[in-house]
Motif scaffolding. Structure first.
Motif, PDB file in Angstrom:
ATOM      1  N   ARG A 143       0.833  -1.209   0.000  1.00 23.02           N
ATOM      2  CA  ARG A 143       0.000   0.000   0.000  1.00 23.02           C
ATOM      3  C   ARG A 143       0.863   1.253   0.000  1.00 23.02           C
ATOM      4  O   ARG A 143       0.550   2.237  -0.670  1.00 23.02           O
ATOM      5  CB  ARG A 143      -0.929  -0.002   1.213  1.00 23.02           C
ATOM      6  CG  ARG A 143      -2.071  -0.984   1.118  1.00 23.02           C
ATOM      7  CD  ARG A 143      -3.152  -0.641   2.122  1.00 23.02           C
ATOM      8  NE  ARG A 143      -2.647  -0.633   3.483  1.00 23.02           N
ATOM      9  CZ  ARG A 143      -2.622  -1.684   4.282  1.00 23.02           C
ATOM     10  NH1 ARG A 143      -3.073  -2.854   3.838  1.00 23.02           N
ATOM     11  NH2 ARG A 143      -2.165  -1.608   5.516  1.00 23.02           N
ATOM     12  N   GLU A 144       1.962   1.218   0.735  1.00 18.84           N
ATOM     13  CA  GLU A 144       2.835   2.389   0.785  1.00 18.84           C
ATOM     14  C   GLU A 144       3.490   2.638  -0.575  1.00 18.84           C
ATOM     15  O   GLU A 144       3.612   3.785  -1.026  1.00 18.84           O
ATOM     16  CB  GLU A 144       3.906   2.181   1.866  1.00 18.84           C
ATOM     17  CG  GLU A 144       4.848   3.354   2.061  1.00 18.84           C
ATOM     18  CD  GLU A 144       4.156   4.604   2.562  1.00 18.84           C
ATOM     19  OE1 GLU A 144       4.752   5.690   2.478  1.00 18.84           O
ATOM     20  OE2 GLU A 144       2.995   4.497   3.042  1.00 18.84           O
ATOM     21  N   SER A 175       2.222   1.818  -3.443  1.00 11.69           N
ATOM     22  CA  SER A 175       1.166   2.326  -4.321  1.00 11.69           C
ATOM     23  C   SER A 175       0.904   3.806  -4.045  1.00 11.69           C
ATOM     24  O   SER A 175       0.705   4.592  -4.978  1.00 11.69           O
ATOM     25  CB  SER A 175      -0.124   1.523  -4.122  1.00 11.69           C
ATOM     26  OG  SER A 175       0.077   0.164  -4.441  1.00 11.69           O
ATOM     27  N   ARG A 176       0.908   4.193  -2.762  1.00  9.31           N
ATOM     28  CA  ARG A 176       0.668   5.599  -2.425  1.00  9.31           C
ATOM     29  C   ARG A 176       1.770   6.486  -2.976  1.00  9.31           C
ATOM     30  O   ARG A 176       1.505   7.538  -3.575  1.00  9.31           O
ATOM     31  CB  ARG A 176       0.583   5.759  -0.911  1.00  9.31           C
ATOM     32  CG  ARG A 176       0.272   7.175  -0.452  1.00  9.31           C
ATOM     33  CD  ARG A 176       0.402   7.308   1.069  1.00  9.31           C
ATOM     34  NE  ARG A 176       1.765   7.102   1.502  1.00  9.31           N
ATOM     35  CZ  ARG A 176       2.721   8.040   1.435  1.00  9.31           C
ATOM     36  NH1 ARG A 176       2.436   9.238   0.934  1.00  9.31           N
ATOM     37  NH2 ARG A 176       3.946   7.778   1.861  1.00  9.31           N
ATOM     38  N   ARG A 183       1.375   6.851  -6.744  1.00  9.53           N
ATOM     39  CA  ARG A 183       0.325   7.799  -7.136  1.00  9.53           C
ATOM     40  C   ARG A 183       0.792   9.243  -6.944  1.00  9.53           C
ATOM     41  O   ARG A 183       0.519  10.112  -7.772  1.00  9.53           O
ATOM     42  CB  ARG A 183      -0.939   7.538  -6.321  1.00  9.53           C
ATOM     43  CG  ARG A 183      -1.688   6.277  -6.712  1.00  9.53           C
ATOM     44  CD  ARG A 183      -3.082   6.266  -6.118  1.00  9.53           C
ATOM     45  NE  ARG A 183      -3.053   6.296  -4.669  1.00  9.53           N
ATOM     46  CZ  ARG A 183      -3.029   5.208  -3.896  1.00  9.53           C
ATOM     47  NH1 ARG A 183      -3.025   4.005  -4.458  1.00  9.53           N
ATOM     48  NH2 ARG A 183      -3.018   5.299  -2.582  1.00  9.53           N
ATOM     49  N   GLU A 184       1.508   9.488  -5.860  1.00  6.80           N
ATOM     50  CA  GLU A 184       2.003  10.847  -5.632  1.00  6.80           C
ATOM     51  C   GLU A 184       3.016  11.251  -6.696  1.00  6.80           C
ATOM     52  O   GLU A 184       3.026  12.399  -7.159  1.00  6.80           O
ATOM     53  CB  GLU A 184       2.628  10.939  -4.234  1.00  6.80           C
ATOM     54  CG  GLU A 184       1.613  10.836  -3.102  1.00  6.80           C
ATOM     55  CD  GLU A 184       2.278  10.897  -1.737  1.00  6.80           C
ATOM     56  OE1 GLU A 184       3.538  10.889  -1.688  1.00  6.80           O
ATOM     57  OE2 GLU A 184       1.552  10.950  -0.720  1.00  6.80           O
TER      58      GLU A 184
END
Length: 520
Positions: free
Chosen positions: A500-501, A503-504, A507-508
């Protein structure tokens, strides 16, 4: 091997360390990680056993078959799907994302919702419960901070009085404390004996009916305005083939229930004005020119003031209880240029509360039974214990005497709901302090459904691999829930958190590159 770094954090139990190290030392560790990836972040995944068949999608021909005994742990892991963040943060995170899309699409369009809805008038209304007795609260008359999330403004005194007196039970009727945001006294009554716990749990139970009638009153108010302004009704053909004349305007809503600290629910509702297409009842068209957002605002306030519900007779209260909204009905307009109330902020706000339940009150349990009720209910206990006791006592079978609060011998919990007792749901939802409704509901025409979002996600995953020429069809049965060991849970959850990290951050970075390209 970065997953193993999490094992060296201080405070981990020795047993879990040993289990995790044993799993990580197996030859097929990374194969196990990939096998559990679909449910890696889940707190209590569902374990399934059975057969997995490979089928050609075009012809339906069976290509191969294997049993779950051939897989790691001899089982298939599936995420539990619990929406409550306190129960499963990972599944609640997925649910919150879906909730955001459901709410946002009703405001801006997308995902089969026409983009023209972005021009429809919308208001964001908050309906609160009335007072059932004074409680400790935190009120800031005027905010001077720049960030509400880090608000450091000084609150007003809780219950300041010119003359300090006592209630009939001898408790102080005033409180001059300026409570902090995390003060455990917030939401607790000044006097437990003065507080009407019975009325509050009944209000929670019948708040759904109160909302239903309020929605009808809003639409009736707008229909009357249409007649007064000469806007004629629309003639439509129903699904059954009958011709009807209906008002030219209708209201679509998305609603989230939030539990307050005192244990009473209140509703945050998005209300969107739509018109009616005489040729297509399912089309989303703008409302008539003569109806504006001001009219919707007035309709909400008028309905909140007028609508009340009187509950059926109860042995403890033959005249029933009056169910009405509290005095605080806040209505804000969306899309009018107010930077504090934007569609994105409202969607995120509602999605956040869709994953919460009774955690803010300090109570969080599964459904209560005659075997577990004594651990939570106490007529002489604290505020939550009295609320749960009120649910259990008022939800008893109607033929049970008032003084008997226990379940009759031989009567199961399921039997209490089949005797025509309108208050039987209080026992079923005692762990929710009487509220048995969904925490996120919407009108059929408001937006997309959760089912559509789940199906779209599943279709994307099936087609993610362009080289795959088969799909997997499972014939599976439930065999248990939860990870086999605490060490497995640590490894799987850590790997999911890292994914998840990544992926975050990805996206940023994409957003930064897009912004940089536009700026250049």
């Amino acid at each position: 091997m970065s997953t193993l770094l999490a094992l060296h954090r201080p405070g981990l139990a020795a047993g879990r360390d040993a289990q995790a190290l044993h799993r990580a030392s197996t030859p097929d560790f990374f194969g196990w990680l990939e096998h559990t990836r679909a449910a890696a972040g889940c707190t209590r995944p569902v374990r399934l056993t059975g057969t997995l068949s490979a089928v050609e999608p075009c012809t339906g021909r069976l290509v191969g078959k294997r049993h779950t005994d051939e897989l790691p742990d001899r089982t298939v892991y599936k995420a539990c799907g619990n929406r409550r963040a306190a129960q499963c943060p990972d599944c609640a995170w997925v649910y919150a994302g879906d909730a955001f899309q459901v709410v946002r699409c009703g405001l801006t369009g997308g995902k089969t919702v026409s983009a023209t809805v972005a021009a429809h008038p919308v208001v964001f209304a908050t309906f609160t419960a009335p007072s059932f007795g004074p409680v400790h609260h935190r009120h800031i008359p005027r905010h001077t901070c720049t960030n509400r999330r880090r608000c450091d403004c000084r609150p007003a005194p809780c219950h300041a009085r010119r003359t300090v007196g006592t209630c009939p039970h001898g408790q102080p009727a005033a409180c001059f404390a300026r409570h902090d945001a995390d003060d455990p006294q917030l939401g607790r009554p000044l006097c437990l004996d003065c507080y009407d716990h019975d009325h509050q749990v009944v209000w929670n139970a019948f708040s759904g009916e109160l909302w239903r009638r309020t929605k009808q009153a809003i639409e009736r108010h707008l229909a009357v305005l249409c007649r007064r302004r000469g806007i004629s009704h629309v003639q439509v053909v129903t699904n059954s083939g009958k011709v009807r004349r209906v008002p030219p305007v209708r209201v679509s809503h998305g609603k989230v229930a939030e539990m307050q600290r005192r244990g009473a629910v209140h509703f945050h509702v998005l209300l969107r004005l739509d018109g009616v297409d005489p040729h297509d009842l399912h089309a989303l068209v703008p409302p008539p020119v003569g109806i504006t957002v001001d009219d919707l605002d007035d309709a909400v306030h008028a309905a909140a003031r007028q609508i009340t519900v009187t509950t059926p007779p109860h042995p403890d209260r033959p005249e029933g209880w009056s169910i009405a909204w509290g005095e605080q009905v806040d209505v804000r307009r969306i899309g009018t240029g107010d930077g504090d109330v934007t569609d994105g902020k409202v969607a995120a706000y509602l999605a956040k509360y869709a994953t919460k339940s009774t955690e803010v009150t300090g109570h969080c349990s599964t459904r209560l039974t005659p075997d577990t009720i004594d651990a939570y209910a106490d007529p002489e206990g604290d505020h939550l214990a009295r609320l749960i006791d009120a649910c259990w006592r008022l939800g008893r079978p109607t033929h049970t005497p008032t003084s008997n609060t226990a379940t009759p011998t031989g009567v199961r919990q399921g039997d209490l709901d089949s005797r025509g007792n309108p208050y039987a749901g209080l026992r079923r939802w005692a762990h929710m302090l009487g509220y048995g409704g969904h925490f996120l509901t919407k009108a059929r025409r408001y937006s997309v459904t959760f089912g559509l979002l789940r199906d779209t996600r599943a279709t994307y995953r099936r087609t993610e691999d362009d080289t795959a020429d088969t799909i997997t069809v499972g014939t599976l049965a439930f065999t248990g829930s939860g990870w086999l060991t605490n060490g497995d849970a640590l490894l799987a959850n850590t790997a999911a958190a890292q994914h998840r990290e990544r992926s975050r951050i990805g996206r940023e970075e994409l957003a930064h590159e897009t912004w940089s390209g536009v700026a250049a």
